[in-house]
Design an enzyme around this catalytic site. Structure first.
Site, PDB file in Angstrom:
ATOM      1  N   GLY A 239       0.796  -1.218   0.000  1.00 23.18           N
ATOM      2  CA  GLY A 239       0.000   0.000   0.000  1.00 23.18           C
ATOM      3  C   GLY A 239       0.829   1.268   0.000  1.00 23.18           C
ATOM      4  O   GLY A 239       0.390   2.304  -0.521  1.00 23.18           O
ATOM      5  N   ARG A 280      -2.817   8.150   3.411  1.00 25.39           N
ATOM      6  CA  ARG A 280      -1.699   8.422   4.308  1.00 25.39           C
ATOM      7  C   ARG A 280      -0.832   9.562   3.789  1.00 25.39           C
ATOM      8  O   ARG A 280      -0.353  10.392   4.560  1.00 25.39           O
ATOM      9  CB  ARG A 280      -0.870   7.139   4.451  1.00 25.39           C
ATOM     10  N   HIS A 290      -3.484   2.923  10.154  1.00 24.38           N
ATOM     11  CA  HIS A 290      -4.029   1.779   9.404  1.00 24.38           C
ATOM     12  C   HIS A 290      -5.477   1.507   9.826  1.00 24.38           C
ATOM     13  O   HIS A 290      -5.828   0.419  10.291  1.00 24.38           O
ATOM     14  CB  HIS A 290      -3.174   0.528   9.629  1.00 24.38           C
ATOM     15  N   HIS A 337       8.650  -7.470   9.688  1.00 27.26           N
ATOM     16  CA  HIS A 337       8.507  -6.072  10.095  1.00 27.26           C
ATOM     17  C   HIS A 337       8.425  -5.948  11.615  1.00 27.26           C
ATOM     18  O   HIS A 337       8.979  -5.015  12.201  1.00 27.26           O
ATOM     19  CB  HIS A 337       7.263  -5.477   9.445  1.00 27.26           C
ATOM     20  N   THR A 457       5.841  -1.204 -11.503  1.00 32.22           N
ATOM     21  CA  THR A 457       6.908  -2.195 -11.565  1.00 32.22           C
ATOM     22  C   THR A 457       6.535  -3.392 -10.707  1.00 32.22           C
ATOM     23  O   THR A 457       6.097  -3.232  -9.559  1.00 32.22           O
ATOM     24  CB  THR A 457       8.242  -1.604 -11.082  1.00 32.22           C
ATOM     25  N   ALA A 464       9.635 -11.136   2.164  1.00 30.99           N
ATOM     26  CA  ALA A 464       8.931 -12.383   2.440  1.00 30.99           C
ATOM     27  C   ALA A 464       9.448 -13.521   1.568  1.00 30.99           C
ATOM     28  O   ALA A 464       9.530 -14.674   2.019  1.00 30.99           O
ATOM     29  CB  ALA A 464       7.429 -12.202   2.216  1.00 30.99           C
TER      30      ALA A 464
END
Length: 609
Positions: A239, A280, A290, A337, A457, A464
């Protein structure tokens, strides 16, 4: 008469060197006899006799007699300088520097010589290699045509010029940027830029049945009016990248103003000091960090129009958008994270007008953060909000009593949450998938009629993807996120069906435009043909009238010529339009229909004008 002491010493034989002392030999770079005599003399001393030695550059040998009267002591550091009398006038530091300079000069000369000889050998070998290659390639031509040396040189110059042109062309026109050189068009068709991005099969087999209204998502977004785009940002779904695209990479009449060093940008409507984007990077976390569907639907209207009177508030259209991601990849990304110290403590989790209590939403860690948490500990926490996060953030939590798990059984709660998330996702103005960046860009542009400046892109390597897990851990992660797995399967099916529907719609629109252009060109051609034939017939009529005074005969002739012309033109146009239909004998009705088609073409010409 007594001789001076210096004369006596001159006739005496020089003493032999002591046993064990090295003999002083001449240096290869010895100076002349006069220079050696002058260098050996010191202030207040008498010049020592110099023995005539061999020419410059020739050594005396190990057992030869020394040059000077007294033997010099050997020095380990300045052995070469002791043999050179010129260094005797210099200080010890100056002699050391001169000795180092001489060694460097000798080494540089040696390197230059080696480099010159190496380049010469390389050029010689390269000449032989090129000669062998050209003899293999152009040998038959030379034998057939009896090519002489000049022709060989000319051919070599042409080949080198061609290679140079190819190299220059690669620098001037790299890749597919040059529109003049489309060499792939002769070998293979141009690939579709929106082809499958997850390396799966290009053909997609739908699993769910959606209506036309579900697939056709075209929002009449009026950026100059009061409509507002609301971005629901789910953690670790890409996001942040998509949010930057909205404020920095979109073509607008009044682009967003983004200052260096600031995350938020000013996105005002054209001619107004009011934002058209709630995200945001435009308004910040105005409804909490969030914020989910439940928070945004109750918070955004009050934040945007909170300062206005309820009677003066405009009737806005809130267009919600979001991005989803594969649940396993998203879960691992969130774990990494959290390992780096992320907590999201600023999240409010407001539901039904209040945040959850500590009993309703316990914490998984006791310290300030959960940094360094292993994956097993991350999965073992039953209160971890990373489990089924996408379903929870897209559903209406007021339907299940917010975070109070005692309102209904767990099985019924999961079912209600999943159905609510699917319904909200389907009725959203737009949603994209992280695994399909180009398709996400395409659907957003078609939905809101807004174009991006540069293409998205696709990043297939993420944090991950760098985590190596076995099949057992993957199965457990899928079990912890079973609601997200089902929601993602539903979202992917809907997303790809919408993409196929919009692509087919674009192809149909392009086909319709080509047909209209073809009709326009046909009508234009027919109109010009009619005008030219009419002018020619009028000239013939004028000539006939001047020759034949009977007007009825001229009128009959004109009508006959006009009928033949119309019949020929209508027959040719009908044959071109009905190539695939069976052939029919041209008759009176067919002529009438083609005549109507001609009128339609002329009418289309007037319409295009």
């Amino acid at each position: 008469m007594a001789l001076p002491a210096s004369a006596v010493r001159a006739f005496e034989p020089p003493p032999q060197p002591e046993r064990g002392a090295p003999a002083c030999t001449t240096c290869p770079r010895r100076h002349s006899r006069v220079e050696a005599e002058l260098a050996a003399s010191r202030l207040g001393s008498v010049a020592a006799p110099v023995r005539a030695g061999p020419p410059r550059g020739v050594s005396h040998g190990f057992n030869s007699r020394p040059l000077l009267e007294k033997p010099r002591k050997a020095s380990s550091s300045l052995a070469g300088a002791a043999c050179a009398p010129l260094f005797a006038l210099l200080s010890r530091g100056r002699r050391r520097r001169m000795h180092v300079l001489r060694r460097r000069w000798d080494l540089g000369s040696l390197c230059r010589a080696l480099l010159t000889r190496g380049l010469a050998a390389l050029g010689h070998s390269l000449k032989h290699v090129l000669g062998a290659i050209f003899s293999k390639i152009f040998g038959p031509l030379a034998s057939v045509g009896n090519m002489d040396e000049k022709s060989n040189k000319l051919l070599l110059a042409l080949v080198m010029l061609f290679l140079f042109a190819v190299i220059v062309l690669q620098y001037v026109c790299p890749g597919t940027e040059c529109q003049l050189l489309r060499l792939q068009a002769f070998s293979s068709p141009v690939p579709d830029p929106y082809r499958s991005e997850d390396e799966s099969s290009a053909r997609f087999v739908p699993r769910y049945n959606f209506t036309r209204s579900d697939l056709l998502r075209k929002v009449d977004f009026d950026i100059k009016g009061d409509d507002l785009i609301v971005f629901l940002h789910i953690q670790k779904t890409g996001g942040t990248t998509f949010g930057r695209h909205l404020v920095r990479n979109i073509q607008l009449e009044q682009p967003c103003e983004c200052r260096v060093g600031q995350k938020k940008c000013t996105c005002h409507r054209p001619g107004k000091r009011e934002t058209w984007l709630f995200s945001r990077f435009s308004t910040g976390w105005s409804c909490g960090l969030h914020a989910d569907w439940t928070e945004l639907t109750s918070c955004v209207p009050s934040v945007v129009d909170g300062k206005r009177d309820s009677r003066l508030r405009p009737s806005r259209n809130f267009h919600y958008i979001t991005i989803l991601r594969d649940p396993v990849s998203r879960y691992l990304s969130e774990w990494r994270h959290v390992q780096r110290g992320a907590t999201w403590k600023a999240s409010l989790h407001v539901c039904d007008g209040r945040p959850p209590t500590s009993e309703e939403l316990p914490s998984c860690y006791t310290g300030d953060d959960w940094s360094g948490c292993p994956l097993k500990e991350f999965m073992d926490c039953p209160y971890n909000l990373a489990n089924n996060r996408q379903v929870r953030m897209l559903s209406d939590l007021t339907l299940v009593g917010c975070y109070n798990l005692s309102v209904m059984p767990e099985k019924q709660r999961n079912k209600v949450l999943l159905e609510s998330a699917k319904s909200n996702l389907k009725h959203m103005a737009f949603f994209g998938l992280t695994e399909f960046q180009r398709k996400t860009q395409y659907l957003f542009e078609k939905t809101f009629n807004m174009n991006f400046i540069s293409p998205f892109t696709q990043y297939n390597t993420t944090r991950a993807s760098s985590v190596e897990i076995n099949e057992e851990i993957q199965k457990r992660i899928e079990g912890l996120n079973f609601l997200d797995m089902e929601l993602y399967s539903y979202a992917k099916d809907l997303f790809l069906q919408r993409y196929q529907f919009m692509r087919q719609k674009d192809h149909q629109e392009a086909r319709r435009k080509r047909q209209e252009q073809r009709r326009f060109l046909k009508g234009r051609l027919l109109q010009t043909h009619f005008l030219s034939q009419g002018q020619g017939q009028s000239q013939n009529l004028n000539q006939n009238q001047s020759q034949n005074p009977n007007p009825n005969a001229n009128q009959n002739l004109t009508q006959k010529l006009t009928q033949n012309l119309v019949q020929n033109l209508t027959q040719s146009s009908s044959q071109k339009e009905n190539r695939e239909s069976p052939k029919q004998n041209p008759g009176k009705e067919e002529n009438d229909s083609t005549g109507n088609g001609t009128n339609d073409y002329i009418g289309s010409v007037e319409k295009w004008r």
